[in-house]
Write an enzyme that holds these catalytic residues in place. Structure first.
Site, mmCIF file in Angstrom:
data_model
loop_
_atom_site.group_PDB
_atom_site.id
_atom_site.type_symbol
_atom_site.label_atom_id
_atom_site.label_comp_id
_atom_site.label_asym_id
_atom_site.label_seq_id
_atom_site.Cartn_x
_atom_site.Cartn_y
_atom_site.Cartn_z
ATOM 1 N N HIS A 103 -28.264 -3.499 -12.023
ATOM 2 C CA HIS A 103 -27.442 -3.348 -13.228
ATOM 3 C C HIS A 103 -27.340 -1.872 -13.591
ATOM 4 O O HIS A 103 -28.315 -1.163 -13.482
ATOM 5 C CB HIS A 103 -28.091 -4.111 -14.385
ATOM 6 C CG HIS A 103 -27.335 -3.943 -15.668
ATOM 7 N ND1 HIS A 103 -26.142 -4.589 -15.910
ATOM 8 C CD2 HIS A 103 -27.609 -3.181 -16.767
ATOM 9 C CE1 HIS A 103 -25.702 -4.237 -17.109
ATOM 10 N NE2 HIS A 103 -26.575 -3.381 -17.647
ATOM 11 N N GLU A 137 0.843 -1.207 0.000
ATOM 12 C CA GLU A 137 0.000 0.000 0.000
ATOM 13 C C GLU A 137 0.876 1.255 0.000
ATOM 14 O O GLU A 137 0.700 2.158 -0.821
ATOM 15 C CB GLU A 137 -0.927 0.011 1.229
ATOM 16 C CG GLU A 137 -2.097 -0.964 1.109
ATOM 17 C CD GLU A 137 -3.105 -0.854 2.247
ATOM 18 O OE1 GLU A 137 -4.102 -1.578 2.184
ATOM 19 O OE2 GLU A 137 -2.916 -0.070 3.210
#
Ligand code: FAD
Ligand code: AMP
Length: 486
Positions: A440, A187
């Site tokens: 969706h 990270e």
């Protein structure tokens, strides 16, 4: 001498959550913290500041490299590192003050100083101007962890440091060497690479991200390499020291590396020094952690331990869950913890997230499983976002279809894993997830598709009652009261 029902030592996500839950349940609670701010590693020098830097550096990368693809021209993009760091500090301060507010609201007494156990039911708080003696019916040790050290790596709190220094470099390093390819190394390595540093990651193993699914880790390495991170795998670092204005890093069987900063990220060690564990007869296990039973009881009566200082994943949400379970256990006699469904997230770009078993764990345990994969390349939503790298992999028991592991590399994997963790907590089958309607176009549809892909024809057979019952017995062997029998 002050007397409390419960004294918590350490105000990280384990300790402060345990203190608040116990106070909500009616106990008179105190919390001892040696740092000037509450919130522990997570809020002060861990999860939160690293995520601020990841967000800001990703926006910088986007502005430089990808906004133009959206038809947005921004001219020359400049980094203002002091402002970026200031924003990080503001976020940290806001959140640590938030914990102070929660302590006040729940009437938790805060003692500033270093806590030490001093025999049964006694905690001494060392302060700059003396010491306080506390008497407690129950004590929770939540002292967390600190970066693990490596012989030969000479930390100087500046050029050769750990994640703590890497969260606050005063300028972008020209060349940063990261020792250890776990999530903390990757990270923060990505942060400084996006901001302009050359970053070389040295890792002892022949892979990155130990503990994560092999296939996902291999995908991640390819993507990070494309982004510009350099890896030396199978490389055991033996020394890092100052040399002139910079540093030199030596490793077995590889040429030494010159750089201007080194970040040591080879894991974390439980924080137990000076805690007075001897005074109550607690002995550490072979990993240097405090042994506890499933109620978080140590070997000393009335003394409990939670979070990074005990075994298991060193993650903030694991510490929090243990804090709640421990406090509820003390007050009500029972607390709840499910170690099989603790998610883990790496907040790189793309994000990486997992919950449950990896493929190699299932193979080692000789569990027969079905695998369904859905690539983000085929996701409409990922296309609209312009981030199609990665995939979702669902591993389900071959007989019962119960979901055993979900591994994601891709956009917003850290958010997507929540659905998988929730479903697994309820003992879901891959069919159960596949038959839930997903909006969706969303990234979550990719989880549904990966569940479908695990079935031969791309569609699950209709739910087989016998398998469903088997699955439920695997979650909870005592289902008789619900009218279910094998
Ligand atoms: P800590 O948060 O370490 O808190 C312990 C507290 O106890 C500290 O405040 C310490 O000062 C205090 N203390 C210790 N000894 C004493 C004493 N004797 N007297 C008084 N006080 C004492 N985890 C995630 O889940 N997600 C992430 O994204 C993530 N990112 C991370 C990034 C970095 C750079 C680092 C270093 C860690 C990250 N972690 C992350 C791990 C996470 O920070 C830890 O798992 C979590 O903080 C553990 O909580 P804890 O309450 O057990 O201990
Ligand atoms: P984690 O425990 O997830 O934070 O990851 C730490 C990483 O550091 C692991 O992948 C270790 O294999 C790696 N590591 C440990 N010791 C060394 C070393 N001497 N040189 C290089 N990498 C190391």
């Amino acid at each position: 001498m002050e007397t409390h029902d419960l004294v918590v030592i350490g105000a990280g996500p384990g300790g402060y959550v345990a203190a608040i839950r116990a106070a909500q349940l009616g106990l008179n609670v105190a919390c001892v913290e040696q740092a000037p701010a509450l919130g522990g590693t997570c809020l002060r020098i861990g999860c939160i500041p690293s995520k601020v830097l990841l967000e800001s550096s990703e926006r910088f990368r986007e502005a430089r490299l990808t906004l133009a693809q959206h038809g947005i021209r921004v001219g020359s993009v400049e980094l203002d590192l002091p402002t970026l760091m200031k924003r990080k500090e503001t976020v940290v301060q806001t959140l640590t003050k938030g914990v102070e507010g929660l302590f006040r609201k729940n009437k938790i007494t805060r003692y500033a100083g270093r806590g030490r156990l001093d025999g049964s039911g006694r905690v001494t708080v060392s302060q700059s101007n003396g010491a306080l003696e506390l008497q407690a019916k129950h004590v929770i040790i939540a002292t967390g962890s600190r970066p693990a050290l490596l012989d030969g790596v000479e930390l100087d709190g500046d050029r050769i440091g750990t994640s703590t220094e890497a969260l606050a470099y005063p300028e972008v390093p020209k060349h940063l060497v990261v020792i250890g390819a776990g999530y903390i190394g990757l990270e923060l390595g990505c942060v400084w690479q996006r901001l302009g540093a050359k970053v070389t990651v040295l890792e002892f193993l022949d892979r990155i991200l130990p503990g994560m699914d092999d296939e996902v880790a291999a995908d991640a390495q390819k993507i990070f390499t494309k982004q510009g991170l350099q890896f030396r795998l199978g490389c055991r670092v033996t020394a890092a020291k100052r040399q002139g204005d910079g540093c030199v890093v030596e490793s077995e069987g590889a040429p030494s590396l010159e750089c201007d900063r080194v970040m040591l990220a080879v894991g974390r060690t439980a924080h137990t020094e000076g805690l007075g564990l001897d005074s109550i007869g607690i002995q550490l296990n072979e990993k240097g952690r405090i042994p506890v039973n499933d109620r978080f009881e140590t070997s000393a009566a009335g003394v409990f331990a939670i979070g990074d200082v005990i075994g298991g994943a060193m993650l903030a949400h694991k510490a929090e869950e243990e804090g709640v379970a421990c406090a509820e256990g003390i007050v009500t006699g029972h607390g709840h913890m499910n170690y099989d469904t603790i998610p883990a997230v790496v907040f790189t770009h793309p994000e990486i997230a997992s919950v449950g078993k990896t493929e190699s764990q299932l193979q080692q345990e000789k569990v027969e499983y079905r695998k369904g994969i859905f690539p983000f390349l085929a996701s409409g939503r990922a296309r609209t976002l312009g981030t199609t790298d990665g995939k979702i992999k669902v591993l389900a028991d071959a007989k019962t279809d119960r979901v055993l592991g979900v591994h994601i590399i891709g956009p917003q994997a850290g958010e997507l894993i929540a659905e998988a963790a929730t479903a697994m907590s309820f003992g879901a089958s891959s069919e159960d997830i596949a038959r839930c309607c997903h909006a969706h176009p969303t990234l979550a549809e990719a989880l549904k598709e990966a569940d479908l892909a695990g079935h031969d024809s791309g569609r699950p057979a209709y739910c087989d009652h016998e398998n469903a019952v088997d699955r439920w017995f695997a979650v909870d062997p005592d289902l008789q009261p619900h009218g279910l029998r094998r």
